[in-house]
Design a protein around this motif. Structure first.
Motif, short mmCIF file in Angstrom:
data_model
loop_
_atom_site.label_atom_id
_atom_site.label_comp_id
_atom_site.label_asym_id
_atom_site.label_seq_id
_atom_site.Cartn_x
_atom_site.Cartn_y
_atom_site.Cartn_z
N ALA A 162 0.83 -1.20 0.00
CA ALA A 162 0.00 0.00 0.00
C ALA A 162 0.87 1.25 0.00
CB ALA A 162 -0.90 0.00 1.23
N PRO A 163 0.27 2.41 -0.33
CA PRO A 163 1.02 3.67 -0.32
C PRO A 163 1.54 3.99 1.07
CG PRO A 163 -1.04 3.91 -1.52
CD PRO A 163 -1.10 2.58 -0.84
N ASN A 164 2.75 4.53 1.12
CA ASN A 164 3.37 4.91 2.38
C ASN A 164 2.78 6.24 2.86
OD1 ASN A 164 5.13 5.77 4.46
ND2 ASN A 164 6.79 4.58 3.57
N PRO A 165 2.22 6.29 4.07
CA PRO A 165 1.59 7.52 4.55
C PRO A 165 2.56 8.68 4.71
CG PRO A 165 1.75 5.90 6.30
CD PRO A 165 2.11 5.19 5.04
N GLN A 166 3.86 8.39 4.81
CA GLN A 166 4.83 9.48 4.93
C GLN A 166 4.88 10.33 3.66
OE1 GLN A 166 8.59 7.84 6.12
NE2 GLN A 166 7.84 7.13 8.09
N ASP A 167 4.43 9.74 2.55
CA ASP A 167 4.42 10.48 1.28
C ASP A 167 3.07 11.14 1.01
OD1 ASP A 167 7.01 9.55 0.79
OD2 ASP A 167 6.26 7.73 -0.18
N ALA A 168 2.09 10.90 1.87
CA ALA A 168 0.75 11.44 1.66
C ALA A 168 0.64 12.85 2.25
CB ALA A 168 -0.30 10.53 2.29
N THR A 169 -0.37 13.59 1.79
CA THR A 169 -0.62 14.94 2.32
C THR A 169 -2.08 15.04 2.76
OG1 THR A 169 -1.12 15.76 0.09
CG2 THR A 169 1.14 16.01 0.88
N VAL A 170 -2.32 15.89 3.74
CA VAL A 170 -3.68 16.10 4.25
C VAL A 170 -4.22 17.40 3.66
CG1 VAL A 170 -5.13 16.39 6.28
CG2 VAL A 170 -3.12 14.89 6.38
N GLN A 171 -5.37 17.32 3.02
CA GLN A 171 -5.98 18.49 2.40
C GLN A 171 -6.73 19.32 3.43
OE1 GLN A 171 -8.34 16.67 -0.68
NE2 GLN A 171 -6.57 16.34 -2.03
N ALA A 172 -7.18 20.49 3.02
CA ALA A 172 -7.84 21.42 3.93
C ALA A 172 -9.10 20.84 4.56
CB ALA A 172 -8.16 22.72 3.19
N ASP A 173 -9.82 19.98 3.81
CA ASP A 173 -11.06 19.40 4.34
C ASP A 173 -10.81 18.14 5.15
OD1 ASP A 173 -10.26 17.71 2.34
OD2 ASP A 173 -12.18 17.67 1.29
#
Length: 250
Positions: free
Chosen positions: A10-21
């Protein structure tokens, strides 16, 4: 007799970003085997060696989980073979549906008596999968396991509990969730990586399996509410203790 490890690519959460919503953007996150899965695989390899049996890897994920890179990555960690459901349609499946399909994959493996998982996956980190797999198999599930020993009739599990550990004797098949620090997994060598490409692996699509019906969907996601901070400064420990007592903390 077979030992099975359920892993997640699965995708690594360290590379993910959290959007404004509050929604998480995974578009730039690179996929990999969940960081705690190698621990479960290492314990599974040891048990399989002790029983002189095969170690089978199973997984459910997006289409990328069935790619040559993904399967070679997983197989190089100690599996003898694998069964993977790799289909982008699985993104719409709930944890219940994934658990039912993983249990179905276990049933395809002759003589499976032990299923190991990590304590949680790299992305959702919900910790639900061991119980779901066990429920669909009708097997017991034991969490927080730090070691698995083979006996003549089953296994002895060392489980972490409040205040220490305890030993559990299990006669018959069982689903085990390992702790993230149960052991130090071996790093695949170049020989392991090259050999992984020759190991048999069945890649299935969503149409090849039948997930359980589960009316469960993520309605929305939100960021945690920001708590107001009083911003008080204290010059002595006594002032801090008095303020905490005033707020009912102590």
């Amino acid at each position: 007799m077979s030992v099975v490890v359920a892993y997640k690519y699965a995708p690594n959460p360290q590379d993910a970003t959290v959007q404004a919503d509050g929604a998480i953007d995974w578009s730039r996150a690179k996929a990999a085997v969940s960081e705690s899965d190698p621990v479960a695989i290492e314990l599974g390899r040891r048990v399989a060696n002790a029983q002189d049996t095969e170690l089978v890897g199973i997984s459910v994920g997006a289409k990328v989980a069935g790619s040559a890179m993904a399967t070679k990555n997983a197989m190089s960690r100690g599996f003898d073979r694998g069964i993977v459901v790799a289909d982008d349609a699985t993104a719409d499946w709930s944890s219940t549906q994934v658990g039912s399909v993983l249990a179905g994959l276990v049933k395809k493996i002759d003589g499976a008596t032990l299923v190991l998982t990590a304590d949680s996956s790299i992305d959702d980190s919900a910790g639900m999968m061991p119980g779901l797999i066990a429920g669909y198999l009708g097997w017991p599930a034991v969490l927080e396991v730090t070691n698995v020993e083979v006996t003549e009739t089953g296994y002895v599990l060392t489980q972490r509990v409040t205040g220490g550990t305890r030993k559990l004797e299990v006669d018959g098949p069982v689903v085990v969730a390992t702790t993230s620090d149960a052991t130090s997994p071996a790093v695949p060598s170049m020989k392991d990586i090259l050999a992984a490409g020759k190991k048999p692996i069945d890649v299935l699509s969503a149409a090849d399996v039948e997930p359980a019906k589960a009316g469960l969907n993520v309605a929305r996601t939100e960021r945690p509410q920001t708590r107001e901070r009083k911003g008080k400064m204290f010059s002595t420990a006594e002032e801090l203790v008095a303020a905490l007592r005033e707020d009912g903390v102590l």
